[in-house]
Every structure is written in structure tokens, then in C-alpha cells.
Design an enzyme around this catalytic site. Structure first.
Site, PDB file in Angstrom:
ATOM      1  CD  GLU A  47      -3.083  -1.071   2.110  1.00  0.00           C
ATOM      2  OE1 GLU A  47      -2.894  -0.379   3.149  1.00  0.00           O
ATOM      3  OE2 GLU A  47      -4.100  -1.757   1.943  1.00  0.00           O
ATOM      4  CD  GLU A  83      -8.573  -2.031   9.809  1.00  0.00           C
ATOM      5  OE1 GLU A  83      -7.721  -1.167   9.503  1.00  0.00           O
ATOM      6  OE2 GLU A  83      -9.764  -1.751  10.025  1.00  0.00           O
ATOM      7  CB  VAL A 103      -3.226 -13.034  -1.199  1.00  0.00           C
ATOM      8  CG1 VAL A 103      -2.612 -14.280  -1.809  1.00  0.00           C
ATOM      9  CG2 VAL A 103      -4.580 -13.350  -0.569  1.00  0.00           C
ATOM     10  N   GLY A 141      -7.150 -18.392  -5.996  1.00  0.00           N
ATOM     11  CA  GLY A 141      -8.377 -18.671  -5.250  1.00  0.00           C
ATOM     12  C   GLY A 141      -8.275 -18.407  -3.760  1.00  0.00           C
ATOM     13  N   GLY A 172      -7.948 -15.463  -2.149  1.00  0.00           N
ATOM     14  CA  GLY A 172      -8.830 -14.352  -1.786  1.00  0.00           C
ATOM     15  C   GLY A 172     -10.278 -14.805  -1.709  1.00  0.00           C
ATOM     16  CE1 TYR A 180     -11.649  -7.458  -2.204  1.00  0.00           C
ATOM     17  CE2 TYR A 180     -11.351  -5.089  -2.322  1.00  0.00           C
ATOM     18  CZ  TYR A 180     -10.947  -6.325  -1.864  1.00  0.00           C
ATOM     19  OH  TYR A 180      -9.835  -6.426  -1.071  1.00  0.00           O
TER      20      TYR A 180
END
Length: 174
Positions: free
Chosen positions: A33, A94, A98, A106, A108, A142
Site C-alpha cells: 500500500e 480491516e 495475499v 483462489g 482471496g 470485489y
């Protein structure tokens, strides 16, 4: 490293002896991130807040089987919140991480399947999580794979420790 078959991993609840693994996953996530300096978690903080006071729970993914586990390859850290509108608890994810070389296998999806079980066992009305706006691969996953909907009408807010301390001036007592 050769790729692992999609079924050659398992997910389980983290144990106290997994603290070094959890901490490494947090550091790896912070690096992904682009904020490695923001990861302030310590083994002591994780022990107290996850395993003693139980403010959060953690699922870990490992290569191999439960009886013959291999390398830790992922983490999902979650806690419960409450919705006044539904009158029921919710599950807040939160962090989901991976390891890069194990994505698209698979793991996730398996984390979300495990989290769905936890949510249903706890009568949760919904699951929530946040994703960085620049994280297009995750957003697409998502929305397209999980069917999640972005909450565009909401703006996230945060106070850190100095902001929390400053709020005390508004308290009616002590």
C-alpha cells in the site's frame, strides 16, 4: 518458485504463536500500500489486542494441508461492528492480504468464503471493508467476482491518537 495448485492451501484461525507471521503480513501489506513506515504494530500489541482482549480476529492461509502446513501466504484480519439500521452486528474486514506470488489462485475467494461463514455464524447483516482508490485489481475483484458495491455516497473519516486526545475537551465530565 513453481505455482501451487489452487487446492494446495488451507485457511485457519490464527493462534498466538502465529504473531510473527501476522506481523510480517501487516508489514508486507503496508509495503504493497506504499506506506511501510505507517505499520506500527508490534508483537506485544498484537498479543494484547488480538489474543488477550480479542478486539480483532485473524485468519491465515498456508500452503499445504492442515496436517502438513507450509508457508504462510495470506491474512484476513476482521472485527465486529454494529448497525443501528439493521439492529444486528456486521463484520468489518480491516485487512486482506495475499502474498504477490500466490494471487489469482483462489486464496482471496477462499478468505471471503471463510469470512461469510463467520458472518453468518454471528448473525451479521453485512460485511464491510475499504479499498484504496488506486487498487484497481482489488476493486475489480470485489465488484465483478464477489458482487460487492462501492459506497460512493460515503466519505471515510479518521482521527489518530492526537485527534482523539483533542476530543476530550468536548467531554461533559472528567
Amino acid at each position: 518458485m513453481p505455482p501451487i495448485p489452487k487446492t494446495a492451501f488451507h485457511i485457519r484461525e490464527a493462534k498466538e504463536e502465529d504473531i510473527p507471521v501476522i506481523l510480517q503480513m501487516i508489514k508486507d501489506l503496508a509495503t504493497y500500500e506504499k506506506e511501510p513506515e505507517s505499520a506500527k504494530a508490534t508483537p506485544e500489541l498484537l498479543k494484547v489486542n488480538i489474543f488477550t482482549q480479542k478486539h480483532a480476529s485473524t485468519l491465515l492461509a498456508f500452503t499445504g494441508t492442515e496436517s502438513n502446513p507450509g508457508e504462510a501466504v495470506g491474512m484476513a484480519l476482521y472485527f465486529f461492528n454494529f448497525s443501528t439500521w439493521t439492529g444486528r452486528p456486521g463484520l468489518y474486514l480491516e485487512d486482506l492480504f495475499v502474498s504477490e506470488q500466490y494471487r489469482k489462485l483462489g486464496i482471496g475467494k477462499a478468505f471471503f468464503g471463510a469470512l461469510a461463514k463467520v458472518a453468518q455464524e454471528n448473525n451479521c447483516a453485512r460485511m464491510d471493508w475499504s479499498v484504496l482508490k488506486w487498487n484497481t485489481p482489488s476493486i475489480q475483484f470485489y465488484e465483478k467476482v464477489l458482487g460487492a458495491k462501492g459506497m460512493d455516497e460515503w466519505e471515510g473519516m479518521r482521527l489518530e491518537e492526537t485527534g482523539i486526545e483533542a476530543l476530550k475537551k468536548f467531554a461533559l465530565t472528567g
